[in-house]
Design a protein around this motif. Structure first.
Motif, PDB file in Angstrom:
ATOM      1  N   GLN A 152     -44.081 -84.679 -56.346  1.00 46.11           N
ATOM      2  CA  GLN A 152     -43.726 -83.272 -56.177  1.00 46.11           C
ATOM      3  C   GLN A 152     -42.838 -83.074 -54.947  1.00 46.11           C
ATOM      4  OE1 GLN A 152     -47.765 -81.658 -55.892  1.00 46.11           O
ATOM      5  NE2 GLN A 152     -47.259 -80.269 -57.575  1.00 46.11           N
ATOM      6  N   ILE A 153     -43.246 -83.688 -53.856  1.00 44.59           N
ATOM      7  CA  ILE A 153     -42.508 -83.522 -52.598  1.00 44.59           C
ATOM      8  C   ILE A 153     -41.126 -84.138 -52.715  1.00 44.59           C
ATOM      9  CG2 ILE A 153     -42.473 -84.125 -50.144  1.00 44.59           C
ATOM     10  CD1 ILE A 153     -45.586 -84.124 -50.310  1.00 44.59           C
ATOM     11  N   LEU A 154     -41.047 -85.342 -53.270  1.00 43.01           N
ATOM     12  CA  LEU A 154     -39.753 -85.997 -53.432  1.00 43.01           C
ATOM     13  C   LEU A 154     -38.844 -85.172 -54.328  1.00 43.01           C
ATOM     14  CD1 LEU A 154     -37.835 -88.341 -53.020  1.00 43.01           C
ATOM     15  CD2 LEU A 154     -38.998 -89.555 -54.880  1.00 43.01           C
ATOM     16  N   GLY A 155     -39.393 -84.654 -55.416  1.00 42.99           N
ATOM     17  CA  GLY A 155     -38.598 -83.820 -56.312  1.00 42.99           C
ATOM     18  C   GLY A 155     -38.058 -82.584 -55.617  1.00 42.99           C
ATOM     19  N   THR A 156     -38.897 -81.963 -54.787  1.00 44.21           N
ATOM     20  CA  THR A 156     -38.465 -80.777 -54.044  1.00 44.21           C
ATOM     21  C   THR A 156     -37.349 -81.126 -53.068  1.00 44.21           C
ATOM     22  OG1 THR A 156     -40.658 -79.762 -54.210  1.00 44.21           O
ATOM     23  CG2 THR A 156     -39.215 -78.969 -52.453  1.00 44.21           C
ATOM     24  N   LEU A 157     -37.484 -82.247 -52.369  1.00 44.84           N
ATOM     25  CA  LEU A 157     -36.478 -82.638 -51.387  1.00 44.84           C
ATOM     26  C   LEU A 157     -35.124 -82.900 -52.037  1.00 44.84           C
ATOM     27  CD1 LEU A 157     -38.563 -85.041 -49.084  1.00 44.84           C
ATOM     28  CD2 LEU A 157     -37.990 -82.649 -48.681  1.00 44.84           C
ATOM     29  N   VAL A 158     -35.131 -83.669 -53.137  1.00 43.73           N
ATOM     30  CA  VAL A 158     -33.849 -84.025 -53.750  1.00 43.73           C
ATOM     31  C   VAL A 158     -33.250 -82.868 -54.547  1.00 43.73           C
ATOM     32  CG1 VAL A 158     -34.412 -86.475 -53.815  1.00 43.73           C
ATOM     33  CG2 VAL A 158     -34.943 -85.055 -55.790  1.00 43.73           C
ATOM     34  N   ASN A 159     -34.041 -81.841 -54.830  1.00 46.59           N
ATOM     35  CA  ASN A 159     -33.505 -80.654 -55.505  1.00 46.59           C
ATOM     36  C   ASN A 159     -33.103 -79.560 -54.517  1.00 46.59           C
ATOM     37  OD1 ASN A 159     -33.697 -81.560 -58.195  1.00 46.59           O
ATOM     38  ND2 ASN A 159     -35.886 -81.089 -58.235  1.00 46.59           N
ATOM     39  N   LYS A 217     -28.774 -85.197 -50.945  1.00 43.31           N
ATOM     40  CA  LYS A 217     -28.954 -86.445 -51.664  1.00 43.31           C
ATOM     41  C   LYS A 217     -30.198 -87.171 -51.167  1.00 43.31           C
ATOM     42  CE  LYS A 217     -25.602 -88.579 -48.541  1.00 43.31           C
ATOM     43  NZ  LYS A 217     -24.323 -89.291 -48.419  1.00 43.31           N
ATOM     44  N   ARG A 218     -30.699 -88.115 -51.968  1.00 47.69           N
ATOM     45  CA  ARG A 218     -31.900 -88.874 -51.613  1.00 47.69           C
ATOM     46  C   ARG A 218     -31.724 -89.616 -50.304  1.00 47.69           C
ATOM     47  NH1 ARG A 218     -35.998 -90.386 -49.974  1.00 47.69           N
ATOM     48  NH2 ARG A 218     -37.638 -91.592 -50.985  1.00 47.69           N
ATOM     49  N   ASP A 219     -30.493 -90.049 -50.014  1.00 47.65           N
ATOM     50  CA  ASP A 219     -30.234 -90.820 -48.794  1.00 47.65           C
ATOM     51  C   ASP A 219     -30.470 -90.018 -47.523  1.00 47.65           C
ATOM     52  OD1 ASP A 219     -29.487 -92.758 -50.543  1.00 47.65           O
ATOM     53  OD2 ASP A 219     -27.338 -92.561 -50.215  1.00 47.65           O
ATOM     54  N   ALA A 220     -30.637 -88.699 -47.645  1.00 46.68           N
ATOM     55  CA  ALA A 220     -30.860 -87.865 -46.464  1.00 46.68           C
ATOM     56  C   ALA A 220     -32.311 -87.891 -46.002  1.00 46.68           C
ATOM     57  CB  ALA A 220     -30.447 -86.424 -46.757  1.00 46.68           C
ATOM     58  N   PHE A 221     -33.194 -88.518 -46.799  1.00 48.10           N
ATOM     59  CA  PHE A 221     -34.621 -88.482 -46.499  1.00 48.10           C
ATOM     60  C   PHE A 221     -35.194 -89.890 -46.373  1.00 48.10           C
ATOM     61  CE2 PHE A 221     -33.607 -84.640 -48.905  1.00 48.10           C
ATOM     62  CZ  PHE A 221     -34.032 -83.676 -48.008  1.00 48.10           C
ATOM     63  N   GLY A 222     -36.123 -90.034 -45.450  1.00 48.68           N
ATOM     64  CA  GLY A 222     -36.812 -91.301 -45.256  1.00 48.68           C
ATOM     65  C   GLY A 222     -38.129 -91.316 -45.997  1.00 48.68           C
ATOM     66  N   ASP A 223     -39.133 -91.942 -45.402  1.00 47.22           N
ATOM     67  CA  ASP A 223     -40.442 -92.085 -46.040  1.00 47.22           C
ATOM     68  C   ASP A 223     -41.170 -90.749 -46.131  1.00 47.22           C
ATOM     69  OD1 ASP A 223     -39.881 -94.753 -46.094  1.00 47.22           O
ATOM     70  OD2 ASP A 223     -41.591 -95.376 -44.877  1.00 47.22           O
ATOM     71  N   ILE A 224     -42.013 -90.645 -47.154  1.00 49.81           N
ATOM     72  CA  ILE A 224     -42.963 -89.550 -47.314  1.00 49.81           C
ATOM     73  C   ILE A 224     -44.349 -90.164 -47.133  1.00 49.81           C
ATOM     74  CG2 ILE A 224     -43.888 -87.788 -48.871  1.00 49.81           C
ATOM     75  CD1 ILE A 224     -41.143 -87.923 -50.352  1.00 49.81           C
ATOM     76  N   MET A 225     -45.129 -89.635 -46.181  1.00 50.06           N
ATOM     77  CA  MET A 225     -46.414 -90.247 -45.839  1.00 50.06           C
ATOM     78  C   MET A 225     -47.572 -89.270 -46.023  1.00 50.06           C
ATOM     79  SD  MET A 225     -43.753 -91.077 -43.719  1.00 50.06           S
ATOM     80  CE  MET A 225     -44.053 -90.026 -42.311  1.00 50.06           C
TER      81      MET A 225
END
Length: 260
Positions: free
Chosen positions: A107-114, A118-126
């Protein structure tokens, strides 16, 4: 870049290899450090290989904490040694109504990339099982904080935090060994998670497998060093070393495995 370099990698990795070549040239010609976006482990492996063997510059990685999977890189002349702040990463806490809602990584990854980035703007989700955090590029922190107010239907508030406030992630890789008949994606999943290759193939073709965080539907694809294979409901696999062959010709692997 020497044309023979491309032969050691996948055809679809050629654009990234070109990026690495450009970073090396800029660092050398402009005599200054070049900061990359967040790179996945496979991309970091490519940087290590190319810069280490062919560069007159050197490289550094940092993802905000010691065992980060996704890390920003710095390609720099020999004189330069970076500090933590040079990698320009920002940690965020995700505040949400913990008594009434549950968050998931997807859910969090989907929210970030939407969010328009771009995905490259984000690091790990912990997560530690309840609390959630993620890293982003520091230059994008204000945009991310203002743009993201919901994860799915759950109201959230993003709170900047110092990297010293990092939670202890719940998930942890475990080093294991494996032997496989080939480096096919379905064969690797079958061996590590002790299932039939037909079932592994079904998971892949059913869009339940990701390669380096992208849905991947080719069971016969050859997995390489440092690729991250995510299998929904089972966990993740990463090949860290090719350790030779058995007497019967099977491939011996060192792998990191995360089991759910």
């Amino acid at each position: 870049m020497d044309a023979t370099v491309y032969q050691h990698f996948r055809k679809e990795e050629a654009p990234f290899i070109d990026n690495v070549s450009e970073w090396m040239e800029r660092a050398n010609m402009e005599y200054r450090p070049i900061l990359t976006d967040f790179l996945d482990p496979r991309q970091q492996f490519i940087v290590e290989d190319i810069v280490g063997k062919h560069g007159i510059v050197h490289y550094f990685f940092n993802g905000g904490y010691g065992v980060a999977e996704r890390r920003r890189g710095i390609i720099a002349p020999e004189y330069f040694t970076p500090e933590q702040d040079d990698f320009a990463v920002q940690l965020f806490n995700i505040k949400y109504p913990q008594k009434f809602a549950t968050l998931r990584h997807s859910q969090i990854l989907g929210t970030l990339v939407n969010s328009g980035l771009k995905r490259d703007a984000f690091g790990d989700i912990m997560t530690d099982g309840v609390n959630w955090q993620f890293f982003t590029e520091a230059s994008l922190a204000d945009y991310v904080q203002n743009e993201i107010t919901k994860v799915g239907k759950i109201n959230v508030q993003l709170e900047p935090a110092d990297y010293t406030a990092l939670i202890t992630p719940k998930d942890a890789w475990a080093p294991e060994s494996a032997t496989v008949s080939s480096l096919r994606l379905d064969t690797l999943i079958s061996e590590v998670y002790h299932m039939s290759r037909q079932r592994a193939k079904g998971l892949i073709e059913g869009d339940k497998v990701k390669l380096n965080w992208e849905t991947f539907a080719k069971p016969d694809f050859t997995v390489g060093l440092m690729d991250v294979v995510s299998v929904r409901g089972f966990g993740r696999i990463q090949i860290t070393d090719l350790a030779g062959q058995t007497k019967k010709g099977r491939i011996k692997l060192a792998v990191n495995v995360l089991r759910k």
